[in-house]
Design a protein around this motif. Structure first.
Motif, mmCIF file in Angstrom:
data_model
loop_
_atom_site.group_PDB
_atom_site.id
_atom_site.type_symbol
_atom_site.label_atom_id
_atom_site.label_comp_id
_atom_site.label_asym_id
_atom_site.label_seq_id
_atom_site.Cartn_x
_atom_site.Cartn_y
_atom_site.Cartn_z
ATOM 1 N N ASP A 255 3.537 -25.114 -4.358
ATOM 2 C CA ASP A 255 3.745 -24.467 -3.060
ATOM 3 C C ASP A 255 4.515 -23.162 -3.189
ATOM 4 O OD1 ASP A 255 2.418 -26.559 -1.865
ATOM 5 O OD2 ASP A 255 4.225 -27.584 -1.173
ATOM 6 N N ALA A 256 5.413 -23.109 -4.167
ATOM 7 C CA ALA A 256 6.226 -21.891 -4.338
ATOM 8 C C ALA A 256 5.359 -20.682 -4.608
ATOM 9 C CB ALA A 256 7.224 -22.088 -5.484
ATOM 10 N N LEU A 257 4.236 -20.872 -5.279
ATOM 11 C CA LEU A 257 3.347 -19.738 -5.567
ATOM 12 C C LEU A 257 2.618 -19.290 -4.307
ATOM 13 C CD1 LEU A 257 2.305 -17.852 -7.785
ATOM 14 C CD2 LEU A 257 0.487 -19.497 -8.220
ATOM 15 N N PHE A 258 2.206 -20.245 -3.481
ATOM 16 C CA PHE A 258 1.526 -19.898 -2.227
ATOM 17 C C PHE A 258 2.484 -19.245 -1.234
ATOM 18 C CE2 PHE A 258 -1.289 -23.027 -4.077
ATOM 19 C CZ PHE A 258 -2.544 -22.496 -3.811
ATOM 20 N N ALA A 259 3.782 -19.446 -1.443
ATOM 21 C CA ALA A 259 4.769 -18.838 -0.549
ATOM 22 C C ALA A 259 5.059 -17.381 -0.901
ATOM 23 C CB ALA A 259 6.071 -19.639 -0.597
ATOM 24 N N VAL A 260 4.630 -16.949 -2.082
ATOM 25 C CA VAL A 260 4.906 -15.565 -2.502
ATOM 26 C C VAL A 260 4.096 -14.600 -1.641
ATOM 27 C CG1 VAL A 260 4.728 -13.888 -4.368
ATOM 28 C CG2 VAL A 260 5.425 -16.246 -4.863
ATOM 29 N N GLN A 261 4.777 -13.607 -1.117
ATOM 30 C CA GLN A 261 4.134 -12.525 -0.382
ATOM 31 C C GLN A 261 4.464 -11.205 -1.082
ATOM 32 O OE1 GLN A 261 2.088 -12.800 2.425
ATOM 33 N NE2 GLN A 261 2.202 -15.002 1.973
ATOM 34 N N TYR A 262 3.485 -10.307 -1.108
ATOM 35 C CA TYR A 262 3.715 -8.990 -1.708
ATOM 36 C C TYR A 262 3.290 -7.933 -0.692
ATOM 37 C CZ TYR A 262 4.072 -5.253 -5.090
ATOM 38 O OH TYR A 262 4.460 -4.103 -5.743
ATOM 39 N N PRO A 263 4.226 -7.539 0.171
ATOM 40 C CA PRO A 263 3.880 -6.676 1.313
ATOM 41 C C PRO A 263 3.869 -5.180 1.007
ATOM 42 C CG PRO A 263 6.169 -7.319 1.472
ATOM 43 C CD PRO A 263 5.629 -8.007 0.231
ATOM 44 N N ALA A 264 3.287 -4.798 -0.116
ATOM 45 C CA ALA A 264 3.191 -3.366 -0.425
ATOM 46 C C ALA A 264 2.288 -2.680 0.593
ATOM 47 C CB ALA A 264 2.630 -3.167 -1.824
ATOM 48 N N PRO A 265 2.611 -1.463 0.977
ATOM 49 C CA PRO A 265 1.744 -0.745 1.919
ATOM 50 C C PRO A 265 0.463 -0.284 1.241
ATOM 51 C CG PRO A 265 3.490 0.704 1.139
ATOM 52 C CD PRO A 265 3.793 -0.657 0.580
ATOM 53 N N GLY A 266 -0.552 -0.033 2.050
ATOM 54 C CA GLY A 266 -1.746 0.632 1.561
ATOM 55 C C GLY A 266 -1.589 2.135 1.682
ATOM 56 N N GLU A 267 -2.665 2.858 1.396
ATOM 57 C CA GLU A 267 -2.665 4.322 1.506
ATOM 58 C C GLU A 267 -4.032 4.736 2.028
ATOM 59 O OE1 GLU A 267 -1.882 7.275 2.293
ATOM 60 O OE2 GLU A 267 -0.164 7.161 0.922
ATOM 61 N N PRO A 268 -4.248 4.632 3.349
ATOM 62 C CA PRO A 268 -5.581 4.875 3.907
ATOM 63 C C PRO A 268 -6.141 6.269 3.616
ATOM 64 C CG PRO A 268 -4.181 3.754 5.510
ATOM 65 C CD PRO A 268 -3.299 4.148 4.368
ATOM 66 N N VAL A 269 -5.272 7.281 3.563
ATOM 67 C CA VAL A 269 -5.762 8.642 3.299
ATOM 68 C C VAL A 269 -6.339 8.723 1.891
ATOM 69 C CG1 VAL A 269 -5.098 11.057 3.077
ATOM 70 C CG2 VAL A 269 -4.177 9.686 4.965
ATOM 71 N N LEU A 270 -5.642 8.161 0.935
ATOM 72 C CA LEU A 270 -6.143 8.131 -0.442
ATOM 73 C C LEU A 270 -7.417 7.297 -0.520
ATOM 74 C CD1 LEU A 270 -5.943 8.652 -3.483
ATOM 75 C CD2 LEU A 270 -4.332 6.728 -3.627
ATOM 76 N N ALA A 271 -7.451 6.164 0.170
ATOM 77 C CA ALA A 271 -8.638 5.313 0.151
ATOM 78 C C ALA A 271 -9.862 6.053 0.689
ATOM 79 C CB ALA A 271 -8.380 4.047 0.967
ATOM 80 N N LYS A 272 -9.674 6.791 1.774
ATOM 81 C CA LYS A 272 -10.795 7.542 2.357
ATOM 82 C C LYS A 272 -11.285 8.612 1.391
ATOM 83 C CE LYS A 272 -12.251 9.791 6.635
ATOM 84 N NZ LYS A 272 -13.235 8.721 6.914
ATOM 85 N N ARG A 273 -10.352 9.277 0.752
ATOM 86 C CA ARG A 273 -10.714 10.305 -0.217
ATOM 87 C C ARG A 273 -11.510 9.715 -1.387
ATOM 88 N NH1 ARG A 273 -5.890 12.784 -3.420
ATOM 89 N NH2 ARG A 273 -6.991 12.821 -5.405
ATOM 90 N N LEU A 274 -11.064 8.553 -1.869
ATOM 91 C CA LEU A 274 -11.769 7.903 -2.961
ATOM 92 C C LEU A 274 -13.158 7.449 -2.526
ATOM 93 C CD1 LEU A 274 -8.946 5.775 -4.607
ATOM 94 C CD2 LEU A 274 -10.029 7.815 -5.547
ATOM 95 N N ALA A 275 -13.252 6.935 -1.306
ATOM 96 C CA ALA A 275 -14.554 6.500 -0.799
ATOM 97 C C ALA A 275 -15.543 7.662 -0.787
ATOM 98 C CB ALA A 275 -14.395 5.902 0.595
ATOM 99 N N GLN A 276 -15.087 8.827 -0.346
ATOM 100 C CA GLN A 276 -15.959 10.002 -0.296
ATOM 101 C C GLN A 276 -16.305 10.488 -1.697
ATOM 102 O OE1 GLN A 276 -13.539 12.586 2.131
ATOM 103 N NE2 GLN A 276 -14.369 11.791 4.060
ATOM 104 N N GLN A 277 -15.330 10.507 -2.570
ATOM 105 C CA GLN A 277 -15.543 11.001 -3.934
ATOM 106 C C GLN A 277 -16.480 10.102 -4.725
ATOM 107 O OE1 GLN A 277 -11.929 11.225 -6.270
ATOM 108 N NE2 GLN A 277 -13.051 11.280 -8.191
ATOM 109 N N LEU A 278 -16.321 8.776 -4.545
ATOM 110 C CA LEU A 278 -17.031 7.810 -5.381
ATOM 111 C C LEU A 278 -18.275 7.241 -4.714
ATOM 112 C CD1 LEU A 278 -13.879 5.817 -6.557
ATOM 113 C CD2 LEU A 278 -15.072 7.613 -7.838
ATOM 114 N N GLY A 279 -18.483 7.582 -3.434
ATOM 115 C CA GLY A 279 -19.600 6.986 -2.710
ATOM 116 C C GLY A 279 -19.380 5.510 -2.434
ATOM 117 N N ALA A 280 -18.128 5.129 -2.220
ATOM 118 C CA ALA A 280 -17.777 3.730 -1.998
ATOM 119 C C ALA A 280 -17.731 3.408 -0.511
ATOM 120 C CB ALA A 280 -16.415 3.423 -2.631
ATOM 121 N N THR A 281 -17.906 2.144 -0.197
ATOM 122 C CA THR A 281 -17.787 1.650 1.172
ATOM 123 C C THR A 281 -16.336 1.270 1.445
ATOM 124 O OG1 THR A 281 -20.026 0.767 1.057
ATOM 125 C CG2 THR A 281 -18.598 -0.077 2.815
ATOM 126 N N GLU A 282 -15.833 1.634 2.613
ATOM 127 C CA GLU A 282 -14.463 1.283 2.982
ATOM 128 C C GLU A 282 -14.428 -0.104 3.629
ATOM 129 O OE1 GLU A 282 -12.063 4.437 4.863
ATOM 130 O OE2 GLU A 282 -13.842 5.700 4.617
#
Length: 245
Positions: free
Chosen positions: A68-95
């Motif tokens: 249970d201790a492993l399922f209790a672990v949370q890692y609340p790092a933020p995302g970076e939507p601006v970088l993600a959008k840029r990568l999607a456009q550069q790589l032809g990836a789906t968001e």
């Protein structure tokens, strides 16, 4: 300029178990402080390339049978939507809005326990060949000049059918493959690595390819390979970490 990394993430219990690999990742995080992380994990396979644009990616507990201790672990790092959008456009990836699977959050929780560095996840296209994955890494390489850390998260060896007790003797077939990969990377023998499934005991070490493939992305994104860590857990999980320039 930051390097790129290949990290063997092993069992999800790496997050809680003080093994040599656990301690190494904690130390590694103290020496590398990126502005953001782009991670390709073996545990997010898709048909086409996808990128997570989530501003608050969830912690995905994509496993079963652990404490249970492993399922209790949370890692609340933020995302970076601006970088993600840029990568999607550069790589032809789906968001998409995917969270962080354990191939991403387990090593990052050791490297950056404060969860204060933004993380963008890229998927692993299941039908791509080795050359395509290396080319994906090459497209990500300029991120290193911006202080963004590119990580491929998998496992240098990964045969869950032959898992042994922690501390068991390492079989010769595991060591043969790990040493072969190390020699090929040291010599920058990309042709051999493109055909890595011809390596010694490759099929036994990787009954399926997805845990080796992130190494090819990390290799494409970086330069000369350096083996930063080697240990083996549960007899058959080589926990090697490679830094590419």
């Amino acid at each position: 300029m930051l390097p790129s990394l290949f990290i063997s993430h092993g069992s999800p219990m790496l997050a809680l178990t003080p093994t040599p690999a656990h301690h190494f990742l904690k130390e590694l995080g103290r020496t590398l402080r990126p502005k953001a992380v782009v991670v390709v994990s073996a545990h997010w396979e898709t048909e086409r390339l996808q990128v997570s644009r989530s501003a608050t990616p969830t912690t995905i507990h994509d496993f079963g049978g652990f404490p249970d201790a492993l399922f209790a672990v949370q890692y609340p790092a933020p995302g970076e939507p601006v970088l993600a959008k840029r990568l999607a456009q550069q790589l032809g990836a789906t968001e998409t809005e995917r969270g962080l699977d354990h191939g991403a959050w387990v090593p990052l929780s050791l490297m950056y326990p404060d969860a204060d560095i933004p993380v963008v996840s890229l998927s692993l296209p299941s039908h791509w060949g080795a050359s395509e994955l290396i080319a994906l890494g090459e497209q990500l390489a300029p991120l290193r000049q911006e202080g963004i850390l590119v990580i491929g998260s998998g496992s240098l060896t990964h045969n869950l059918y032959e898992l042994q007790a922690q501390g068991s003797q390492v079989p010769a077939w595991v060591e043969r493959f790990a040493e072969w990969v190390h020699a090929r990377l040291r010599e920058d023998d990309r042709d051999a690595l493109i055909h890595w499934q011809r390596g010694p005991d490759a099929e036994r070490n990787h009954p399926t390819p997805e845990h080796f493939q992130p190494l090819l992305v990390a290799m494409g994104a970086g330069g000369q390979a350096t083996l930063r860590h080697h240990s083996v857990e549960h007899g058959v999980l080589a926990m090697d970490v490679y830094q590419f320039a």
